[in-house]
Design a protein around this motif. Structure first.
Motif, PDB file in Angstrom:
ATOM      1  N   VAL A 274       0.210  -1.089  -0.234  1.00 27.58           N
ATOM      2  CA  VAL A 274       0.516  -0.077  -0.294  1.00 27.58           C
ATOM      3  C   VAL A 274       0.831   1.086  -0.187  1.00 27.58           C
ATOM      4  CG1 VAL A 274      -1.949   1.245   1.346  1.00 27.58           C
ATOM      5  CG2 VAL A 274      -2.003  -1.193   1.001  1.00 27.58           C
ATOM      6  N   ASP A 275       1.977   1.618   0.368  1.00 26.38           N
ATOM      7  CA  ASP A 275       2.852   2.307   0.696  1.00 26.38           C
ATOM      8  C   ASP A 275       3.624   2.363  -0.851  1.00 26.38           C
ATOM      9  OD1 ASP A 275       4.252   4.768   2.306  1.00 26.38           O
ATOM     10  OD2 ASP A 275       6.207   3.171   1.831  1.00 26.38           O
ATOM     11  N   THR A 276       3.728   1.427  -1.033  1.00 27.24           N
ATOM     12  CA  THR A 276       4.525   2.448  -2.667  1.00 27.24           C
ATOM     13  C   THR A 276       3.365   1.895  -4.201  1.00 27.24           C
ATOM     14  OG1 THR A 276       6.308  -0.240  -1.734  1.00 27.24           O
ATOM     15  CG2 THR A 276       6.270   1.032  -4.117  1.00 27.24           C
ATOM     16  N   LEU A 277       2.603   1.748  -3.341  1.00 23.05           N
ATOM     17  CA  LEU A 277       1.339   1.985  -4.793  1.00 23.05           C
ATOM     18  C   LEU A 277       1.234   3.868  -4.839  1.00 23.05           C
ATOM     19  CD1 LEU A 277      -0.237   0.324  -6.721  1.00 23.05           C
ATOM     20  CD2 LEU A 277      -2.445  -0.192  -4.883  1.00 23.05           C
ATOM     21  N   HIS A 278       0.796   4.028  -3.731  1.00 21.65           N
ATOM     22  CA  HIS A 278       0.830   5.215  -2.763  1.00 21.65           C
ATOM     23  C   HIS A 278       1.870   6.353  -3.743  1.00 21.65           C
ATOM     24  CE1 HIS A 278      -0.334   8.659  -0.002  1.00 21.65           C
ATOM     25  NE2 HIS A 278      -0.568   8.630  -0.902  1.00 21.65           N
ATOM     26  N   GLN A 279       3.275   5.792  -3.457  1.00 20.71           N
ATOM     27  CA  GLN A 279       3.991   6.995  -3.999  1.00 20.71           C
ATOM     28  C   GLN A 279       3.983   7.088  -5.966  1.00 20.71           C
ATOM     29  OE1 GLN A 279       8.339   6.353  -2.319  1.00 20.71           O
ATOM     30  NE2 GLN A 279       7.096   4.426  -0.199  1.00 20.71           N
ATOM     31  N   TRP A 280       3.820   5.673  -5.572  1.00 15.74           N
ATOM     32  CA  TRP A 280       3.724   5.200  -6.584  1.00 15.74           C
ATOM     33  C   TRP A 280       2.891   5.893  -8.230  1.00 15.74           C
ATOM     34  CZ3 TRP A 280       6.863   2.725 -10.207  1.00 15.74           C
ATOM     35  CH2 TRP A 280       6.439   2.163 -11.968  1.00 15.74           C
ATOM     36  N   PHE A 281       1.868   5.957  -7.338  1.00 18.29           N
ATOM     37  CA  PHE A 281       0.675   7.281  -7.730  1.00 18.29           C
ATOM     38  C   PHE A 281       0.436   8.764  -7.589  1.00 18.29           C
ATOM     39  CE2 PHE A 281      -3.053   3.153  -7.463  1.00 18.29           C
ATOM     40  CZ  PHE A 281      -2.675   2.727  -9.106  1.00 18.29           C
ATOM     41  N   ASP A 282       0.940   9.155  -6.798  1.00 18.22           N
ATOM     42  CA  ASP A 282       1.155   9.730  -6.093  1.00 18.22           C
ATOM     43  C   ASP A 282       3.009  10.989  -7.503  1.00 18.22           C
ATOM     44  OD1 ASP A 282      -0.699  10.457  -3.822  1.00 18.22           O
ATOM     45  OD2 ASP A 282       1.294  10.779  -2.539  1.00 18.22           O
ATOM     46  N   TYR A 283       3.496   9.824  -7.867  1.00 16.93           N
ATOM     47  CA  TYR A 283       4.905  10.570  -8.398  1.00 16.93           C
ATOM     48  C   TYR A 283       3.362  10.808  -9.679  1.00 16.93           C
ATOM     49  CZ  TYR A 283       8.332  10.422 -11.638  1.00 16.93           C
ATOM     50  OH  TYR A 283       9.760  11.249 -11.500  1.00 16.93           O
ATOM     51  N   TYR A 284       3.544   9.512 -10.528  1.00 13.10           N
ATOM     52  CA  TYR A 284       2.620   9.483 -12.062  1.00 13.10           C
ATOM     53  C   TYR A 284       1.183   9.853 -12.233  1.00 13.10           C
ATOM     54  CZ  TYR A 284       6.568   6.471 -13.040  1.00 13.10           C
ATOM     55  OH  TYR A 284       7.892   6.232 -13.019  1.00 13.10           O
ATOM     56  N   LEU A 285       0.315   9.978 -11.348  1.00 16.81           N
ATOM     57  CA  LEU A 285      -0.263  11.086 -11.112  1.00 16.81           C
ATOM     58  C   LEU A 285       0.024  12.182 -10.917  1.00 16.81           C
ATOM     59  CD1 LEU A 285      -3.636   8.055 -10.994  1.00 16.81           C
ATOM     60  CD2 LEU A 285      -1.823   9.047 -12.974  1.00 16.81           C
ATOM     61  N   MET A 286       0.115  12.537 -10.047  1.00 19.06           N
ATOM     62  CA  MET A 286      -0.193  13.987  -8.908  1.00 19.06           C
ATOM     63  C   MET A 286       1.082  14.449  -9.130  1.00 19.06           C
ATOM     64  SD  MET A 286      -2.553  13.446  -5.574  1.00 19.06           S
ATOM     65  CE  MET A 286      -3.935  13.402  -5.369  1.00 19.06           C
ATOM     66  N   GLY A 287       2.434  14.176  -9.973  1.00 14.98           N
ATOM     67  CA  GLY A 287       3.577  14.783 -10.351  1.00 14.98           C
ATOM     68  C   GLY A 287       4.069  15.300  -8.873  1.00 14.98           C
ATOM     69  N   VAL A 288       3.565  14.292  -7.865  1.00 12.69           N
ATOM     70  CA  VAL A 288       4.666  14.865  -6.375  1.00 12.69           C
ATOM     71  C   VAL A 288       6.424  13.894  -6.436  1.00 12.69           C
ATOM     72  CG1 VAL A 288       4.507  13.737  -3.798  1.00 12.69           C
ATOM     73  CG2 VAL A 288       2.757  14.147  -4.755  1.00 12.69           C
ATOM     74  N   ASP A 289       6.843  14.919  -6.506  1.00 10.62           N
ATOM     75  CA  ASP A 289       8.876  14.275  -6.356  1.00 10.62           C
ATOM     76  C   ASP A 289       9.044  13.724  -4.959  1.00 10.62           C
ATOM     77  OD1 ASP A 289      10.865  14.288  -7.897  1.00 10.62           O
ATOM     78  OD2 ASP A 289      11.986  16.258  -6.751  1.00 10.62           O
ATOM     79  N   ASN A 290       8.286  11.932  -5.074  1.00 13.30           N
ATOM     80  CA  ASN A 290       8.898  11.420  -4.019  1.00 13.30           C
ATOM     81  C   ASN A 290      10.086  10.347  -4.290  1.00 13.30           C
ATOM     82  OD1 ASN A 290       7.763   9.495  -5.794  1.00 13.30           O
ATOM     83  ND2 ASN A 290       5.613  10.168  -4.918  1.00 13.30           N
ATOM     84  N   GLY A 291      10.810  10.097  -5.010  1.00 19.57           N
ATOM     85  CA  GLY A 291      11.714   9.811  -5.632  1.00 19.57           C
ATOM     86  C   GLY A 291      11.825   8.179  -5.801  1.00 19.57           C
ATOM     87  N   VAL A 292      10.134   7.864  -5.602  1.00 21.41           N
ATOM     88  CA  VAL A 292       9.786   6.157  -5.752  1.00 21.41           C
ATOM     89  C   VAL A 292      10.517   5.749  -7.450  1.00 21.41           C
ATOM     90  CG1 VAL A 292       7.750   6.517  -7.155  1.00 21.41           C
ATOM     91  CG2 VAL A 292       8.069   4.575  -6.156  1.00 21.41           C
ATOM     92  N   GLN A 293      10.629   6.751  -8.545  1.00 23.61           N
ATOM     93  CA  GLN A 293      11.079   5.817  -9.857  1.00 23.61           C
ATOM     94  C   GLN A 293      12.551   6.081 -10.030  1.00 23.61           C
ATOM     95  OE1 GLN A 293      10.835   9.098  -8.956  1.00 23.61           O
ATOM     96  NE2 GLN A 293      12.233  10.678  -9.766  1.00 23.61           N
ATOM     97  N   ASN A 294      13.111   6.305  -8.368  1.00 23.92           N
ATOM     98  CA  ASN A 294      14.649   6.100  -8.219  1.00 23.92           C
ATOM     99  C   ASN A 294      14.598   4.541  -8.032  1.00 23.92           C
ATOM    100  OD1 ASN A 294      15.202   7.710  -9.883  1.00 23.92           O
ATOM    101  ND2 ASN A 294      15.233   9.773  -8.381  1.00 23.92           N
ATOM    102  N   GLN A 295      13.938   4.193  -6.638  1.00 19.85           N
ATOM    103  CA  GLN A 295      13.899   2.923  -6.132  1.00 19.85           C
ATOM    104  C   GLN A 295      14.534   2.092  -7.078  1.00 19.85           C
ATOM    105  OE1 GLN A 295      10.836   2.745  -3.850  1.00 19.85           O
ATOM    106  NE2 GLN A 295      10.746   4.466  -2.505  1.00 19.85           N
ATOM    107  N   PRO A 296      14.869   1.090  -5.849  1.00 22.63           N
ATOM    108  CA  PRO A 296      14.990  -0.164  -6.743  1.00 22.63           C
ATOM    109  C   PRO A 296      14.302  -0.743  -7.376  1.00 22.63           C
ATOM    110  CG  PRO A 296      15.868  -0.087  -4.596  1.00 22.63           C
ATOM    111  CD  PRO A 296      15.007   0.807  -4.634  1.00 22.63           C
ATOM    112  N   MET A 297      14.665  -1.136  -9.088  1.00 23.18           N
ATOM    113  CA  MET A 297      13.746  -1.647  -9.744  1.00 23.18           C
ATOM    114  C   MET A 297      13.188  -2.628  -9.416  1.00 23.18           C
ATOM    115  SD  MET A 297      13.771  -2.706 -14.019  1.00 23.18           S
ATOM    116  CE  MET A 297      14.598  -0.602 -14.546  1.00 23.18           C
TER     117      MET A 297
END
Length: 652
Positions: free
Chosen positions: A341-364
């Motif tokens: 749930v935490d990872t999904l929250h970060q993922w949607f925040d980044y890709y849908l809200m533009g929140v620069d939370n760094g999830v795209q730079n986490q381990p693949m």
């Protein structure tokens, strides 16, 4: 709110600075917060026109769209992004571990939404949209089982959310309904058939689809029903359609049912119907990021589907992330809930809200090595992974050969007879015994760890004694381990009697779900990658022919993607046999198969390539051990229940 949810909420508030959910671009390291009222959310139904007339009633089909969205942003003149799950299961079969259905009040207004997406994300400023695919529940049209109508019905909703097509406030009326509250950014999510539709829509390149969360989804429907010509199930798409279609569709879609039967013959041949349902072929069109979650022991949507999709996305530079668990066909909400749930929250925040939370730079990649013990990789497959050719050498006894880096022998054969009563578990348990039904090729005992990551191949030159033959090739970790019991009813999880809550509840829609725990078993061997084929489909074009008894044929079996560490003290085995009981349908004959070892080999995805194998065999402190310790093994009981289950139950 449960204690677990309260702790999670407190942790989020400590780690993330408070920010308004609708204040525009957010500074780095902030995330959407639960500031909107779930109880006061707007709940509505809209019917979106698809431009199709699948049920041939002379009117464009409309698909039902149930929406729950926060009321506060609209009141403030702000628009919100959408999380969307398009499914055929909202009335027939249910979603999630508790098989939840949509519910409505007496006037037909939506009340209960399956799963936690609405409970958790609506208070955080998202709309959640659940779509009934054509021919199901409250939608018009006919069930298409992943075909053009299925994809078009979901794509049409994204078009509506972006103002490109028309929605109506009723199924048959003329009053239009606009998505004036939506900002046009859509993330699709879903497990199994739902995740499949998300993949298919992404492969259209539709504007507005920003991300896809594919949980155990299909990338090619041919590869759901067949493995290189060998039937994986005893029914076809028409049987699946009949299990999910609405009563209205059942009464008027006989022509479409017939088209599914004729277009997808049970002979394993590739047809235009399969081409229409092949999404990874169109990976070059994908504009959305993709987050894949897959059970590495999923014997329902088998892992070839995620592997070829992942490879095609990688080849086209698509931003992506992956979780690989030890489970079967299980949602990550039910095996790693809090982290998911935490990872999904970060993922949607980044890709849908533009929140620069760094999830795209986490381990693949996150990979489960032992039950509830995970490791990460910055890239997947990891750097240094190489397709490594290994020879199949004769051994000291018939049926017991060697898997070796040495060149193939100048001559030599091995022989087995297909026994459709045996499964991969029987073969693995008897890997060191000379039995008539299989041939084993094994390495020596490893003195260092050996990691395989991705998909491999096995090329075999074989001579059948009859006019039809099926082949199986499985990779086995020979050695004891404790694993998730993926062949049990829960496919690696057990459902508890306690509940934890993930978001806000109303009297008609609870945010509290039954907890789960790992269901484990101690075993002596693990089957971790598999490939099957019908020898008559040796041509890559997948048009089968009758075999000539006594004639040699060369075929390359594709081994499904996985990620597994064979630890020091264990051995790696490749077992070649005939029908894998419970996992492929037996051929019409029971041939004896002779393997020409001089013209056969394996190509395996070794992390570190051939040097890694040599090092694992001689040992050393720098052996390629994945953090997290030794890999695990598979249970001895066969998956014989896989074939008889209903298709809808399998694909949920």
């Amino acid at each position: 709110m449960s204690v677990a949810a309260a702790i999670l909420a407190a942790l989020v508030l400590v780690l993330l600075a408070p920010a308004g959910a609708h204040a525009g671009p957010a500074p780095r390291d902030t995330g959407s917060q639960p500031v909107d009222s779930y109880a006061n959310a707007v709940r509505q139904s809209v019917w979106v026109t698809t431009g199709l007339d699948g049920d041939r009633d002379g009117k464009p089909d409309r698909v039902a769209v149930d929406i729950v969205r926060p009321s506060e942003p609209a009141a403030a003149g702000q628009k919100v992004p959408v999380i969307m799950d398009a499914s055929p299961y909202y009335s027939c079969c249910g979603r999630g571990n508790e098989s939840q259905l949509k519910t409505y009040d007496k006037s037909g207004n939506p009340v209960g939404f399956p799963l936690y997406y609405d409970n958790y994300f609506v208070p955080r400023g998202y709309a959640v949209v659940l779509v009934d695919l054509t021919g199901t529940d409250r939608s018009d049209g006919c069930v298409d089982v992943g075909g053009p109508s299925d994809i078009a019905s979901a794509k049409a909703v994204i078009d509506w959310l972006n103002g490109r097509t028309t929605g109506y406030s009723t199924r048959t009326g003329s009053t239009t309904a606009a998505a004036s509250w939506a900002n046009g950014s859509v993330g699709m999510i879903g497990k199994s058939w739902d995740g499949t539709i998300a993949n298919g829509v992404a492969a259209t390149g539709v504007d507005g689809l920003r991300t896809v969360v594919d949980i155990s989804g299909i990338s090619s429907w041919y590869d759901y029903y067949f493995a290189q010509g060998a039937a994986l199930y005893d029914g076809g798409p028409d049987a699946l359609a009949s299990e999910v279609e609405s009563s209205a569709a059942r009464s008027r879609c006989s022509a479409e049912q017939q088209a599914l039967r004729t277009g997808a013959p049970r002979n394993g041949d590739w047809t235009s119907a399969w081409q229409q349902r092949d999404y990874y072929a169109d990976a070059s069109k994908v504009k959305a990021s993709v987050f894949v979650a897959q059970g590495a022991q999923d014997l329902n949507v088998r892992t070839k589907n995620f592997g070829q999709w992942w490879d095609a996305l990688a080849a086209n530079g698509v931003p992506r992330k992956i979780w690989l668990s030890q489970t079967g066909h299980v949602d990550p909400f039910d095996y790693r809930r809090s982290a998911w749930v935490d990872t999904l929250h970060q993922w949607f925040d980044y890709y849908l809200m533009g929140v620069d939370n760094g999830v795209q730079n986490q381990p693949m990649a996150d990979i489960e090595r032992t039950p509830d013990h995970w490791t990460t990789d910055q890239a997947w497959p990891p750097s240094g992974t190489a397709a490594t050719r290994l020879g199949l050498l004769p051994g000291t006894a018939n049926g017991l050969g060697t898997l070796s880096a040495a060149a193939p022998p100048a001559s030599g054969t091995e022989r087995y007879t297909d026994n459709p009563a045996q499964s991969e578990d029987t073969w693995a348990a008897q890997a060191d015994q000379a039995t008539a039904a299989k041939v084993s090729f094994t390495t020596g005992v490893l003195t260092g760890d050996l990691r395989l990551s991705g998909g491999g191949t096995v090329t075999l030159t074989t001579t059948p004694s009859t006019t039809s033959a099926h082949l199986s090739a499985v990779l086995v970790d020979l050695g004891p381990a404790t694993i998730r019991d993926y062949e049990a009813a829960g496919e690696g999880i057990t459902t508890q009697s306690t509940r934890s809550c993930w978001g806000d509840s109303t009297s008609g829609d609870s945010a509290c779900y039954l907890d789960t725990a790992a269901d484990t078993e101690t075993v002596q061997q693990t089957v971790f990658s598999r490939g099957w084929a019908d020898l008559g489909h040796y041509d890559p074009a997948l048009h089968g022919v009758a075999l000539t008894a006594g004639k040699p044929y060369t075929i390359t079996l594709q081994l499904a993607s996985s990620d597994h560490v064979v630890p020091a003290g264990h051995r790696l085995a490749l077992i070649v046999a005939g029908t894998d009981n419970g996992l492929i349908v037996a051929p019409s004959t029971k041939p004896a198969i002779t393997i020409d070892l001089s013209r056969s080999s394996a190509n395996l995805p070794l992390v570190g390539g051939l040097p890694a194998l040599a090092h694992a065999l001689r040992g050393g402190s720098d052996s390629p051990r994945a953090a997290g310790g030794p890999a695990t093994a598979a249970p001895a009981g066969g998956p014989a229940a896989a074939l008889p289950a209903s298709q809808a139950a399998r694909l949920r």
